[in-house]
Motif scaffolding. Sequence first.
Motif, PDB file in Angstrom:
ATOM      1  N   GLU A   1       9.685  -8.663  17.081  1.00 34.94           N
ATOM      2  CA  GLU A   1       8.883  -8.451  18.284  1.00 34.94           C
ATOM      3  C   GLU A   1       9.129  -7.046  18.816  1.00 34.94           C
ATOM      4  O   GLU A   1      10.259  -6.590  18.920  1.00 34.94           O
ATOM      5  CB  GLU A   1       9.257  -9.486  19.337  1.00 34.94           C
ATOM      6  CG  GLU A   1       8.332  -9.476  20.521  1.00 34.94           C
ATOM      7  CD  GLU A   1       8.597 -10.632  21.459  1.00 34.94           C
ATOM      8  OE1 GLU A   1       8.248 -10.499  22.627  1.00 34.94           O
ATOM      9  OE2 GLU A   1       9.158 -11.635  21.014  1.00 34.94           O
ATOM     10  N   ILE A   2       8.045  -6.359  19.147  1.00 31.89           N
ATOM     11  CA  ILE A   2       8.122  -5.014  19.708  1.00 31.89           C
ATOM     12  C   ILE A   2       8.206  -5.136  21.229  1.00 31.89           C
ATOM     13  O   ILE A   2       7.420  -5.859  21.833  1.00 31.89           O
ATOM     14  CB  ILE A   2       6.873  -4.183  19.325  1.00 31.89           C
ATOM     15  CG1 ILE A   2       6.695  -4.144  17.815  1.00 31.89           C
ATOM     16  CG2 ILE A   2       6.934  -2.799  19.913  1.00 31.89           C
ATOM     17  CD1 ILE A   2       7.801  -3.467  17.077  1.00 31.89           C
ATOM     18  N   PRO A   3       9.162  -4.453  21.855  1.00 29.00           N
ATOM     19  CA  PRO A   3       9.249  -4.529  23.319  1.00 29.00           C
ATOM     20  C   PRO A   3       8.002  -3.962  23.993  1.00 29.00           C
ATOM     21  O   PRO A   3       7.273  -3.184  23.396  1.00 29.00           O
ATOM     22  CB  PRO A   3      10.461  -3.668  23.663  1.00 29.00           C
ATOM     23  CG  PRO A   3      11.100  -3.296  22.388  1.00 29.00           C
ATOM     24  CD  PRO A   3      10.159  -3.604  21.279  1.00 29.00           C
ATOM     25  N   LYS A   4       7.784  -4.337  25.212  1.00 30.49           N
ATOM     26  CA  LYS A   4       6.652  -3.815  25.979  1.00 30.49           C
ATOM     27  C   LYS A   4       6.722  -2.297  26.018  1.00 30.49           C
ATOM     28  O   LYS A   4       7.763  -1.722  26.266  1.00 30.49           O
ATOM     29  CB  LYS A   4       6.667  -4.374  27.392  1.00 30.49           C
ATOM     30  CG  LYS A   4       6.497  -5.869  27.444  1.00 30.49           C
ATOM     31  CD  LYS A   4       5.232  -6.220  28.135  1.00 30.49           C
ATOM     32  CE  LYS A   4       5.116  -7.720  28.245  1.00 30.49           C
ATOM     33  NZ  LYS A   4       4.049  -8.247  27.485  1.00 30.49           N
ATOM     34  N   ALA A   5       5.592  -1.687  25.763  1.00 32.50           N
ATOM     35  CA  ALA A   5       5.577  -0.225  25.667  1.00 32.50           C
ATOM     36  C   ALA A   5       4.829   0.422  26.817  1.00 32.50           C
ATOM     37  O   ALA A   5       4.401   1.552  26.711  1.00 32.50           O
ATOM     38  CB  ALA A   5       4.943   0.176  24.345  1.00 32.50           C
ATOM     39  N   SER A   6       4.671  -0.279  27.915  1.00 28.03           N
ATOM     40  CA  SER A   6       3.870   0.251  29.022  1.00 28.03           C
ATOM     41  C   SER A   6       4.427   1.567  29.560  1.00 28.03           C
ATOM     42  O   SER A   6       3.678   2.392  30.050  1.00 28.03           O
ATOM     43  CB  SER A   6       3.774  -0.779  30.147  1.00 28.03           C
ATOM     44  OG  SER A   6       5.064  -1.133  30.588  1.00 28.03           O
ATOM     45  N   LYS A   7       5.729   1.770  29.433  1.00 25.34           N
ATOM     46  CA  LYS A   7       6.298   3.029  29.905  1.00 25.34           C
ATOM     47  C   LYS A   7       6.055   4.152  28.909  1.00 25.34           C
ATOM     48  O   LYS A   7       5.948   5.306  29.288  1.00 25.34           O
ATOM     49  CB  LYS A   7       7.792   2.871  30.155  1.00 25.34           C
ATOM     50  CG  LYS A   7       8.096   1.968  31.324  1.00 25.34           C
ATOM     51  CD  LYS A   7       9.578   1.876  31.568  1.00 25.34           C
ATOM     52  CE  LYS A   7       9.842   0.922  32.725  1.00 25.34           C
ATOM     53  NZ  LYS A   7      11.257   0.751  32.970  1.00 25.34           N
ATOM     54  N   ALA A   8       5.977   3.824  27.612  1.00 25.21           N
ATOM     55  CA  ALA A   8       5.779   4.856  26.593  1.00 25.21           C
ATOM     56  C   ALA A   8       4.349   5.379  26.631  1.00 25.21           C
ATOM     57  O   ALA A   8       4.118   6.569  26.726  1.00 25.21           O
ATOM     58  CB  ALA A   8       6.108   4.312  25.209  1.00 25.21           C
ATOM     59  N   ASN A   9       3.392   4.507  26.510  1.00 28.46           N
ATOM     60  CA  ASN A   9       1.982   4.883  26.567  1.00 28.46           C
ATOM     61  C   ASN A   9       1.210   3.674  27.080  1.00 28.46           C
ATOM     62  O   ASN A   9       0.908   2.764  26.320  1.00 28.46           O
ATOM     63  CB  ASN A   9       1.464   5.307  25.194  1.00 28.46           C
ATOM     64  CG  ASN A   9       0.080   5.920  25.271  1.00 28.46           C
ATOM     65  OD1 ASN A   9      -0.676   5.653  26.196  1.00 28.46           O
ATOM     66  ND2 ASN A   9      -0.255   6.737  24.296  1.00 28.46           N
ATOM     67  N   PRO A  10       0.874   3.652  28.357  1.00 29.06           N
ATOM     68  CA  PRO A  10       0.225   2.474  28.943  1.00 29.06           C
ATOM     69  C   PRO A  10      -1.170   2.188  28.383  1.00 29.06           C
ATOM     70  O   PRO A  10      -1.701   1.115  28.593  1.00 29.06           O
ATOM     71  CB  PRO A  10       0.173   2.792  30.440  1.00 29.06           C
ATOM     72  CG  PRO A  10       0.335   4.263  30.535  1.00 29.06           C
ATOM     73  CD  PRO A  10       1.100   4.703  29.337  1.00 29.06           C
ATOM     74  N   GLN A  11      -1.754   3.140  27.639  1.00 28.53           N
ATOM     75  CA  GLN A  11      -3.097   2.931  27.099  1.00 28.53           C
ATOM     76  C   GLN A  11      -3.088   2.195  25.760  1.00 28.53           C
ATOM     77  O   GLN A  11      -4.133   1.798  25.271  1.00 28.53           O
ATOM     78  CB  GLN A  11      -3.808   4.272  26.916  1.00 28.53           C
ATOM     79  CG  GLN A  11      -3.987   5.028  28.217  1.00 28.53           C
ATOM     80  CD  GLN A  11      -4.559   6.408  27.977  1.00 28.53           C
ATOM     81  OE1 GLN A  11      -4.691   6.862  26.853  1.00 28.53           O
ATOM     82  NE2 GLN A  11      -4.906   7.095  29.053  1.00 28.53           N
TER      83      GLN A  11
ATOM     84  N   ALA B   1       3.383  -6.599  17.151  1.00 30.00           N
ATOM     85  CA  ALA B   1       4.440  -6.963  16.208  1.00 30.00           C
ATOM     86  C   ALA B   1       4.291  -6.141  14.938  1.00 30.00           C
ATOM     87  O   ALA B   1       3.236  -5.555  14.676  1.00 30.00           O
ATOM     88  CB  ALA B   1       4.364  -8.442  15.868  1.00 30.00           C
ATOM     89  N   ILE B   2       5.355  -6.113  14.157  1.00 30.14           N
ATOM     90  CA  ILE B   2       5.331  -5.558  12.812  1.00 30.14           C
ATOM     91  C   ILE B   2       5.724  -6.698  11.893  1.00 30.14           C
ATOM     92  O   ILE B   2       6.798  -7.282  12.055  1.00 30.14           O
ATOM     93  CB  ILE B   2       6.310  -4.370  12.664  1.00 30.14           C
ATOM     94  CG1 ILE B   2       5.863  -3.209  13.550  1.00 30.14           C
ATOM     95  CG2 ILE B   2       6.399  -3.934  11.198  1.00 30.14           C
ATOM     96  CD1 ILE B   2       6.833  -2.048  13.586  1.00 30.14           C
ATOM     97  N   LEU B   3       4.855  -7.036  10.952  1.00 29.67           N
ATOM     98  CA  LEU B   3       5.097  -8.156  10.050  1.00 29.67           C
ATOM     99  C   LEU B   3       5.343  -7.663   8.639  1.00 29.67           C
ATOM    100  O   LEU B   3       4.729  -6.692   8.198  1.00 29.67           O
ATOM    101  CB  LEU B   3       3.889  -9.102  10.039  1.00 29.67           C
ATOM    102  CG  LEU B   3       3.499  -9.722  11.376  1.00 29.67           C
ATOM    103  CD1 LEU B   3       2.227 -10.537  11.219  1.00 29.67           C
ATOM    104  CD2 LEU B   3       4.616 -10.581  11.907  1.00 29.67           C
ATOM    105  N   CYS B   4       6.233  -8.351   7.944  1.00 27.07           N
ATOM    106  CA  CYS B   4       6.529  -8.022   6.556  1.00 27.07           C
ATOM    107  C   CYS B   4       6.911  -9.313   5.841  1.00 27.07           C
ATOM    108  O   CYS B   4       7.640 -10.143   6.398  1.00 27.07           O
ATOM    109  CB  CYS B   4       7.674  -7.005   6.495  1.00 27.07           C
ATOM    110  SG  CYS B   4       8.060  -6.438   4.835  1.00 27.07           S
ATOM    111  N   LEU B   5       6.424  -9.498   4.629  1.00 28.64           N
ATOM    112  CA  LEU B   5       6.790 -10.678   3.848  1.00 28.64           C
ATOM    113  C   LEU B   5       8.281 -10.701   3.583  1.00 28.64           C
ATOM    114  O   LEU B   5       8.894  -9.660   3.353  1.00 28.64           O
ATOM    115  CB  LEU B   5       6.054 -10.675   2.506  1.00 28.64           C
ATOM    116  CG  LEU B   5       4.552 -10.916   2.538  1.00 28.64           C
ATOM    117  CD1 LEU B   5       3.966 -10.708   1.151  1.00 28.64           C
ATOM    118  CD2 LEU B   5       4.263 -12.326   3.022  1.00 28.64           C
ATOM    119  N   SER B   6       8.860 -11.883   3.597  1.00 29.36           N
ATOM    120  CA  SER B   6      10.268 -11.992   3.226  1.00 29.36           C
ATOM    121  C   SER B   6      10.353 -12.272   1.726  1.00 29.36           C
ATOM    122  O   SER B   6       9.373 -12.655   1.099  1.00 29.36           O
ATOM    123  CB  SER B   6      10.950 -13.111   4.012  1.00 29.36           C
ATOM    124  OG  SER B   6      10.337 -14.342   3.742  1.00 29.36           O
TER     125      SER B   6
END
Length: 110
Positions: free
Chosen positions: A16-26, A31-36
């Motif tokens: 899970e990617i943390p909320k990025a509203s502070k980095a770029n609110p637009q 998520a980033i998914l990858c097969l195991s």
Amino acid sequence: SFLPSDAQSRGHTYFEIPKASKANPQTSVTAILCLSGLPADLTASILAHEATHAWIKLHPSFNPSMPIPLQVEEGVCQLVAMLFLTDGLEEASKVNEGDGGPSDEKLRQY
């Protein structure tokens, strides 16, 4: 995040990617998914590539109304993945893990 053994993950490792509203609110990245079950080096390459897409989208200077050309973005992501494979990994194991597959050293030849 899910572990590959969770029934809910269906063979995927989920980060899970943390909320990025502070980095770029637009922009946002969910998520980033990858097969195991993939070889470690391939998994690392995929995650480096996909994390670069996320970094580009979440960068404060990224403007969604004027994105960089897709070929340029893909090229940058491939470059980061290649740099990670050539400079960011530990020395390859020369020993077969016992699962019948090739060693990391053998896989890196391809």
